[in-house]
Design a protein around this motif. Sequence first.
Motif, PDB file in Angstrom:
ATOM      1  N   MET A  49       0.857  -1.183   0.000  1.00  0.00           N
ATOM      2  CA  MET A  49       0.000   0.000   0.000  1.00  0.00           C
ATOM      3  C   MET A  49       0.894   1.235   0.000  1.00  0.00           C
ATOM      4  O   MET A  49       1.963   1.233   0.608  1.00  0.00           O
ATOM      5  N   ASN A  50       0.420   2.282  -0.687  1.00  0.00           N
ATOM      6  CA  ASN A  50       1.074   3.572  -0.592  1.00  0.00           C
ATOM      7  C   ASN A  50       0.045   4.623  -0.185  1.00  0.00           C
ATOM      8  O   ASN A  50      -1.147   4.315  -0.059  1.00  0.00           O
ATOM      9  N   HIS A  51       0.497   5.847   0.031  1.00  0.00           N
ATOM     10  CA  HIS A  51      -0.373   6.944   0.465  1.00  0.00           C
ATOM     11  C   HIS A  51       0.232   8.219  -0.108  1.00  0.00           C
ATOM     12  O   HIS A  51       1.313   8.625   0.302  1.00  0.00           O
ATOM     13  N   PHE A  52      -0.450   8.813  -1.112  1.00  0.00           N
ATOM     14  CA  PHE A  52       0.101  10.025  -1.716  1.00  0.00           C
ATOM     15  C   PHE A  52      -0.878  11.188  -1.662  1.00  0.00           C
ATOM     16  O   PHE A  52      -2.081  10.996  -1.609  1.00  0.00           O
ATOM     17  N   MET A  53      -0.308  12.417  -1.663  1.00  0.00           N
ATOM     18  CA  MET A  53      -1.090  13.639  -1.490  1.00  0.00           C
ATOM     19  C   MET A  53      -1.315  14.411  -2.782  1.00  0.00           C
ATOM     20  O   MET A  53      -2.247  15.201  -2.867  1.00  0.00           O
ATOM     21  N   LEU A  54      -0.452  14.260  -3.748  1.00  0.00           N
ATOM     22  CA  LEU A  54      -0.529  14.983  -5.020  1.00  0.00           C
ATOM     23  C   LEU A  54      -0.364  13.992  -6.152  1.00  0.00           C
ATOM     24  O   LEU A  54       0.357  13.006  -6.012  1.00  0.00           O
ATOM     25  N   PRO A  55      -0.990  14.245  -7.286  1.00  0.00           N
ATOM     26  CA  PRO A  55      -0.864  13.291  -8.383  1.00  0.00           C
ATOM     27  C   PRO A  55       0.544  13.203  -8.967  1.00  0.00           C
ATOM     28  O   PRO A  55       1.028  12.117  -9.221  1.00  0.00           O
ATOM     29  N   ARG A  56       1.186  14.344  -9.188  1.00  0.00           N
ATOM     30  CA  ARG A  56       2.478  14.334  -9.881  1.00  0.00           C
ATOM     31  C   ARG A  56       3.459  15.299  -9.257  1.00  0.00           C
ATOM     32  O   ARG A  56       3.075  16.312  -8.708  1.00  0.00           O
ATOM     33  N   SER A  57       4.706  14.990  -9.474  1.00  0.00           N
ATOM     34  CA  SER A  57       5.775  15.918  -9.154  1.00  0.00           C
ATOM     35  C   SER A  57       6.027  16.711 -10.427  1.00  0.00           C
ATOM     36  O   SER A  57       6.552  16.180 -11.395  1.00  0.00           O
ATOM     37  N   ASP A  58       5.621  17.961 -10.430  1.00  0.00           N
ATOM     38  CA  ASP A  58       5.776  18.750 -11.644  1.00  0.00           C
ATOM     39  C   ASP A  58       6.793  19.870 -11.489  1.00  0.00           C
ATOM     40  O   ASP A  58       6.867  20.773 -12.299  1.00  0.00           O
ATOM     41  N   THR A  68       9.101  13.878  -2.384  1.00  0.00           N
ATOM     42  CA  THR A  68       9.039  13.002  -3.548  1.00  0.00           C
ATOM     43  C   THR A  68       7.958  11.937  -3.435  1.00  0.00           C
ATOM     44  O   THR A  68       7.151  11.781  -4.334  1.00  0.00           O
ATOM     45  N   LEU A  69       7.913  11.204  -2.337  1.00  0.00           N
ATOM     46  CA  LEU A  69       6.934  10.121  -2.214  1.00  0.00           C
ATOM     47  C   LEU A  69       5.529  10.619  -1.887  1.00  0.00           C
ATOM     48  O   LEU A  69       4.598   9.828  -1.867  1.00  0.00           O
ATOM     49  N   LEU A  70       5.374  11.910  -1.670  1.00  0.00           N
ATOM     50  CA  LEU A  70       4.037  12.458  -1.500  1.00  0.00           C
ATOM     51  C   LEU A  70       3.326  12.563  -2.838  1.00  0.00           C
ATOM     52  O   LEU A  70       2.126  12.778  -2.896  1.00  0.00           O
ATOM     53  N   CYS A  71       4.050  12.415  -3.929  1.00  0.00           N
ATOM     54  CA  CYS A  71       3.501  12.544  -5.272  1.00  0.00           C
ATOM     55  C   CYS A  71       3.215  11.168  -5.861  1.00  0.00           C
ATOM     56  O   CYS A  71       4.042  10.265  -5.786  1.00  0.00           O
ATOM     57  N   GLY A  72       2.041  11.050  -6.472  1.00  0.00           N
ATOM     58  CA  GLY A  72       1.590   9.766  -6.991  1.00  0.00           C
ATOM     59  C   GLY A  72       2.527   9.125  -7.976  1.00  0.00           C
ATOM     60  O   GLY A  72       2.705   7.900  -7.962  1.00  0.00           O
ATOM     61  N   ASP A  73       3.139   9.923  -8.863  1.00  0.00           N
ATOM     62  CA  ASP A  73       4.008   9.310  -9.863  1.00  0.00           C
ATOM     63  C   ASP A  73       5.179   8.579  -9.212  1.00  0.00           C
ATOM     64  O   ASP A  73       5.508   7.457  -9.589  1.00  0.00           O
ATOM     65  N   PHE A  74       5.770   9.157  -8.184  1.00  0.00           N
ATOM     66  CA  PHE A  74       6.857   8.478  -7.472  1.00  0.00           C
ATOM     67  C   PHE A  74       6.320   7.378  -6.558  1.00  0.00           C
ATOM     68  O   PHE A  74       6.909   6.299  -6.460  1.00  0.00           O
ATOM     69  N   ALA A  75       5.217   7.661  -5.872  1.00  0.00           N
ATOM     70  CA  ALA A  75       4.653   6.678  -4.940  1.00  0.00           C
ATOM     71  C   ALA A  75       4.246   5.391  -5.651  1.00  0.00           C
ATOM     72  O   ALA A  75       4.458   4.292  -5.127  1.00  0.00           O
ATOM     73  N   MET A  76       3.682   5.504  -6.844  1.00  0.00           N
ATOM     74  CA  MET A  76       3.251   4.312  -7.577  1.00  0.00           C
ATOM     75  C   MET A  76       4.451   3.504  -8.068  1.00  0.00           C
ATOM     76  O   MET A  76       4.455   2.278  -7.969  1.00  0.00           O
ATOM     77  N   GLU A  77       5.462   4.180  -8.592  1.00  0.00           N
ATOM     78  CA  GLU A  77       6.650   3.472  -9.054  1.00  0.00           C
ATOM     79  C   GLU A  77       7.370   2.790  -7.891  1.00  0.00           C
ATOM     80  O   GLU A  77       7.849   1.663  -8.016  1.00  0.00           O
ATOM     81  N   THR A  78       7.427   3.474  -6.757  1.00  0.00           N
ATOM     82  CA  THR A  78       8.089   2.898  -5.585  1.00  0.00           C
ATOM     83  C   THR A  78       7.345   1.655  -5.104  1.00  0.00           C
ATOM     84  O   THR A  78       7.959   0.628  -4.799  1.00  0.00           O
ATOM     85  N   LEU A  79       6.016   1.740  -5.025  1.00  0.00           N
ATOM     86  CA  LEU A  79       5.224   0.590  -4.591  1.00  0.00           C
ATOM     87  C   LEU A  79       5.375  -0.572  -5.574  1.00  0.00           C
ATOM     88  O   LEU A  79       5.609  -1.717  -5.160  1.00  0.00           O
ATOM     89  N   LEU A  80       5.262  -0.290  -6.863  1.00  0.00           N
ATOM     90  CA  LEU A  80       5.404  -1.349  -7.859  1.00  0.00           C
ATOM     91  C   LEU A  80       6.787  -2.001  -7.761  1.00  0.00           C
ATOM     92  O   LEU A  80       6.902  -3.235  -7.738  1.00  0.00           O
ATOM     93  N   ASN A  81       7.833  -1.205  -7.669  1.00  0.00           N
ATOM     94  CA  ASN A  81       9.181  -1.766  -7.557  1.00  0.00           C
ATOM     95  C   ASN A  81       9.352  -2.555  -6.261  1.00  0.00           C
ATOM     96  O   ASN A  81      10.046  -3.575  -6.238  1.00  0.00           O
ATOM     97  N   GLY A  82       8.740  -2.091  -5.178  1.00  0.00           N
ATOM     98  CA  GLY A  82       8.779  -2.836  -3.923  1.00  0.00           C
ATOM     99  C   GLY A  82       8.116  -4.198  -4.050  1.00  0.00           C
ATOM    100  O   GLY A  82       8.615  -5.204  -3.527  1.00  0.00           O
ATOM    101  N   MET A  83       6.999  -4.242  -4.760  1.00  0.00           N
ATOM    102  CA  MET A  83       6.303  -5.516  -4.982  1.00  0.00           C
ATOM    103  C   MET A  83       7.156  -6.452  -5.842  1.00  0.00           C
ATOM    104  O   MET A  83       7.308  -7.627  -5.522  1.00  0.00           O
ATOM    105  N   LEU A  84       7.710  -5.924  -6.922  1.00  0.00           N
ATOM    106  CA  LEU A  84       8.533  -6.752  -7.804  1.00  0.00           C
ATOM    107  C   LEU A  84       9.794  -7.222  -7.091  1.00  0.00           C
ATOM    108  O   LEU A  84      10.235  -8.362  -7.285  1.00  0.00           O
ATOM    109  N   GLY A  85      10.347  -6.378  -6.240  1.00  0.00           N
ATOM    110  CA  GLY A  85      11.535  -6.745  -5.479  1.00  0.00           C
ATOM    111  C   GLY A  85      11.294  -7.847  -4.461  1.00  0.00           C
ATOM    112  O   GLY A  85      12.221  -8.558  -4.072  1.00  0.00           O
ATOM    113  N   ARG A  86      10.052  -7.991  -4.035  1.00  0.00           N
ATOM    114  CA  ARG A  86       9.704  -9.051  -3.070  1.00  0.00           C
ATOM    115  C   ARG A  86       9.194 -10.312  -3.768  1.00  0.00           C
ATOM    116  O   ARG A  86       8.669 -11.214  -3.126  1.00  0.00           O
TER     117      ARG A  86
END
Length: 187
Positions: A49-58, A68-86
Amino acid sequence: MADPRELERTARTIGPGGWAVESERPIATLLGSCVAVCLWDTGSRIGGMNHFMLPRSDGRHARPDIDTLLCGDFAMETLLNGMLGRGGRRSRLQAKVFGGGAVVAGLTHVHIGEQNATFARDWLTRENIPLVASDLLGRWSRKVVFDPCTGDAFCRRGEEVTSSLIHAEQRYERTLQKPRQTNIELF
């Protein structure tokens, strides 16, 4: 099915900008206009699970050293990479999305909750990850508890938002309205 109250009691709680990937311990968060995305791998039985406040880092909103992780674009990539890494596989992932509420009267003019919800749905579509459940928008806060063992997510809506959530969102909005200062350190 697990008792949501028991899951909440033992859950790892994440806040804005937070994320977690677990195989056994539940994950929980409290949302206002923020969005939380739960990813679950149906084969390996891990979830995140992630939790973000803004859609994008613009460049205007995010300070790379802090937000950085407050933004959806980074939060989604981080979560996806965390899942793939596990050990997760993209082809087995499914998603559940929550939040995007218009809970603070002063913030409704920016429609940040709606922007967050749209971003999450668009990102999942672009990444070909099926969205199997959601509870988005409205004028309430949400407590979300996600069980990575089963992929179940429980969402409790709150008609009255806690004052700490309101203050946190108002405080963050004020930082967005201030002009960015670039600190340069010469050495």
